[in-house]
Enzyme design. Sequence first.
Site, mmCIF file in Angstrom:
data_model
loop_
_atom_site.group_PDB
_atom_site.id
_atom_site.type_symbol
_atom_site.label_atom_id
_atom_site.label_comp_id
_atom_site.label_asym_id
_atom_site.label_seq_id
_atom_site.Cartn_x
_atom_site.Cartn_y
_atom_site.Cartn_z
ATOM 1 C CD GLU A 82 -1.374 -2.197 1.922
ATOM 2 O OE1 GLU A 82 -0.338 -2.607 2.176
ATOM 3 O OE2 GLU A 82 -2.554 -2.974 2.474
ATOM 4 N N GLY A 113 6.083 -1.943 14.984
ATOM 5 C CA GLY A 113 5.450 -0.896 13.881
ATOM 6 C C GLY A 113 4.238 -0.125 14.958
ATOM 7 N NE ARG A 114 1.539 -4.733 17.865
ATOM 8 C CZ ARG A 114 2.105 -5.633 17.184
ATOM 9 N NH1 ARG A 114 2.407 -5.503 15.687
ATOM 10 N NH2 ARG A 114 2.527 -6.783 17.691
ATOM 11 C CE LYS A 139 1.309 -7.318 5.728
ATOM 12 N NZ LYS A 139 2.517 -7.038 6.409
HETATM 13 O O1 LIG Z 1 5.972 -0.030 8.480
HETATM 14 P P1 LIG Z 1 5.500 -1.004 7.542
HETATM 15 O O2 LIG Z 1 6.573 -1.999 7.434
HETATM 16 O O3 LIG Z 1 4.909 -0.387 6.283
HETATM 17 O O4 LIG Z 1 4.369 -1.869 8.347
HETATM 18 C C1 LIG Z 1 3.055 -1.159 8.409
HETATM 19 C C2 LIG Z 1 2.113 -2.053 8.996
HETATM 20 O O5 LIG Z 1 1.820 -3.293 8.754
HETATM 21 C C3 LIG Z 1 2.000 -4.337 9.598
HETATM 22 O O6 LIG Z 1 3.240 -5.053 9.521
HETATM 23 C C4 LIG Z 1 0.700 -5.197 9.614
HETATM 24 O O7 LIG Z 1 0.256 -5.433 8.210
HETATM 25 C C5 LIG Z 1 1.982 -3.562 11.065
HETATM 26 O O8 LIG Z 1 2.355 -4.232 11.895
HETATM 27 C C6 LIG Z 1 2.776 -2.468 10.413
HETATM 28 O O9 LIG Z 1 2.357 -1.278 11.415
#
Ligand SMILES: O=P(O)(O)OC[C@H]1O[C@](O)(CO)[C@@H](O)[C@@H]1O
Length: 530
Positions: A196, A248-249, A494
């Site tokens: 995305e 990430g979170r 995914k």
């Molecule tokens: O920062 P990235 O690697 O683009 O990931 C975005 C998000 O996708 C995830 O891996 C889940 O799809 C989350 O844990 C993360 O915050």
Amino acid sequence: MQTWDKLHTRFEAIGERPILALFEDATRAKSFTIQTQDMAFDYAKTNIDADTRADLIALAEEAGVADKRDAMFRGDKINDTEGRAVLHTALRNRDDAPVMVDGADVMPAIRDTLKRMADFSDHIRDSDITDVVNIGIGGSDLGPAMAVAALAPYHDGPRCHFVSNVDGAHIADTLRGLDAKTTLVIVASKTFTTIETMTNARTARAWMVDHGGNPATQFAALSTAEDKTAAFGIAPAQVFGFEDWVGGRYSVWGPIGLSLMIAIGPKGFNAFLDGAFAMDTHFRAAEPLENMPMMLALVGIWHNQICGHATRAVLPYDERLSLLPDYFQQLEMESNGKRVQMDGTASPRDTGPVVWGAAGTNGQHAFYQLIHQGTRVIPCEFMVAANGHEPELAHHHHLLIANCLAQSEALMQGRSLAQARKIMQDKGLSGDELERQAQHRVFVGNRPSTTLVYDRLDPYTLGQIIALYEHRVFVEGVILGINSYDQWGVELGKELATSLQPVVEGTQSAEGKDSSTASLIDYLIRHRDA
Ligand SMILES: O=P(O)(O)OC[C@H]1O[C@](O)(CO)[C@@H](O)[C@@H]1O
């Protein structure tokens, strides 16, 4: 195990005990409220009594929460399905103590990156840049988007926009009306592979080139993957890196928070980190009974695993926190939505609850009906500030507070059939019609809630609130014996999306797909505009 059983037995014994009965103890409110600095967490309006609380604390002790907490702060590799430390706390570590990972202190690099972020923010804030577009998703979007909205009164930098969805509508709607010559695009992705984000980043770059901007100077990247940011063409001076031990979170405290820093300035961002650090210090030092994250977690365990309430609502009476339920949804559900324990065996009990909510008072006019009169019990987590940021509108704020407190009171007290009959009688009803109408006006009550109160939603307080919930998730995860720091559950979808892409594009057949998926694709392709 014994303590779990004890708690289940207590729950059965409590039966229909009214929460209100617990208030016969005149000290109830005081002894079921925790205070740290300016913030107070009231869990008196739950059916937890002193004995239950003692058992819940014993549960945390048996699970080794204190040792595991120390291991996390120390940099041990507690995320053991990925072989990683969990050190978002190091990003906001404000003391001089080293934090060691694999024998090296990670603090000098963190301080260096923070300083580079501050210099870059100052440079952008002093430049002609009018708009910042953060492109990221999940933890690379929700944290900064939520915090930028929350701290609007402190916002004195360029306007910030957030693009996350791969739906072209999101980036198209965001870029429309922006000047490509005065826009900074920040590509925020820990992995720099998320489809995305990379799709949106390429679209934004093409837009900038087409409209006279210069991606060489107007793109920045936030990532752990510096080889990939270089391959995308972003100059190293505009890349802010972090390590894989930041989930990430949990990443808003470092480079992923760059848009927030640009919005409110480095000083405000430092106050945000200070607030989180204050909560970290409290979490590490306070005894369980006085420990806010610990008790917030134990209330959660009580409601979810013992009482069996499958969801909980986060209800900030603070319009600027309207993204907080979404943020907590990812924080809690991605962290504790697991089916196996650390050792790979199935969890013997339900794990993390469904987390949802919305800002009050809006939610009152949407879903509170079910919270008050539906058949399911939904523990509610209210939060409200003593002060707003609009002194000239203090009467609005008083109304906001009154509504927040009224809801928790109504949930606990309810309205009996006798009271409902009296209301109907006063309206002139009698006989069968009175009985029928009265039933519809009964509130069974005895519905639990907690309330978090704070002085004002400033950067420091926001830091405290987020860190409070992060540690709550950690404690619940330890008690449940799960790994709160991986997220394998997002992978399968995914992978399948990648394999479906050529089928949707029409370059590959749907052979081998189940007939439902195949016929949906068939419909979507047949109805596609030529
Ligand atoms: O920062 P990235 O690697 O683009 O990931 C975005 C998000 O996708 C995830 O891996 C889940 O799809 C989350 O844990 C993360 O915050």
